[in-house]
Scaffold this active site. Sequence first.
Site: not given
Ligand code: NAD
Length: 248
Positions: A91, A156, A160
């Site tokens: 994730n 990005y 994906k």
């Molecule tokens: P967020 O920024 O709230 O959390 C990201 C997480 O990734 C955190 O726990 C952080 O510790 C971890 N992380 C970041 N950089 C890191 C690194 N270098 N090493 C280890 N861990 C690391 O993000 P989110 O919105 O919860 O996103 C989680 C996933 O969902 C991601 O893969 C994101 O691409 C995907 N996503 C999010 C959305 C959205 O709208 N929020 C939409 C589509 C996909």
Amino acid sequence: MLLQGKVAVVTGGTRGIGFAVVKKFLENGAKVALLGSRQETVDKALQKIKEEDANAEVVGYWPNLMNAGEVEEVFTKVKDMYGSLDILVNNAGVSARDSFYEYKPEDFEKVIDLNVNSVFICAQAAAKIMKEQGGGVILNTSSMVSIYGQPAGVGYPASKFAVNGLTKSLARELGKDQIRVNAVAPGVTRTDMVAALPEEMVKRLTATIPLGRVGEPEDVANAFVFLASDMASYVTGEILSVDGAAMT
Ligand code: NAD
């Protein structure tokens, strides 16, 4: 209790979607190792969980996800402690919004490193353990932009699209070892990633979503629970959209 007795690792489990996945997995009877980038944020997440349920079977680690040795060490620790490694949720991820004309190659690489290379490294470490124990589930986090692309920050969506490729191909390669591989593709979801967007952009995005709201981390976590569980025993190679039918 859809995950009773299962052992899961969730990368990026300290906040946002990953944290919601950790909580839902625990509620459904799993033992969980949550991974983050720093000890401080991992400890904070563990403390939050323990405040709600002092008996939660959860541990935390902060390996460099781009380092195969560190990842293998942590996954082996989890297997030795809890007896198996049944579910991996890839994730952790970062987004990008740079204009293509100013996009620095090193910034492009950073996105690919975490969003793609770490998925490869973690999936490989988990698959070796899962093959030996007779099966498992690998779940990746894609995005709605893996279908439509996005008009900035090309690293990005490119990352994906690659996650979808890894998901579909690994499902084909690992099926013979009873390892299912699927991805969840969230739409706009209320996390720090979205909080970083300008309010105007969020409004504009919401207006285009047929369900009329952005997603909550729990909406996405529920899809992970389903795909991780035996309810999805014949589902592999799928990219499950959880986006309110958004099309931006
Ligand atoms: P967020 O920024 O709230 O959390 C990201 C997480 O990734 C955190 O726990 C952080 O510790 C971890 N992380 C970041 N950089 C890191 C690194 N270098 N090493 C280890 N861990 C690391 O993000 P989110 O919105 O919860 O996103 C989680 C996933 O969902 C991601 O893969 C994101 O691409 C995907 N996503 C999010 C959305 C959205 O709208 N929020 C939409 C589509 C996909």
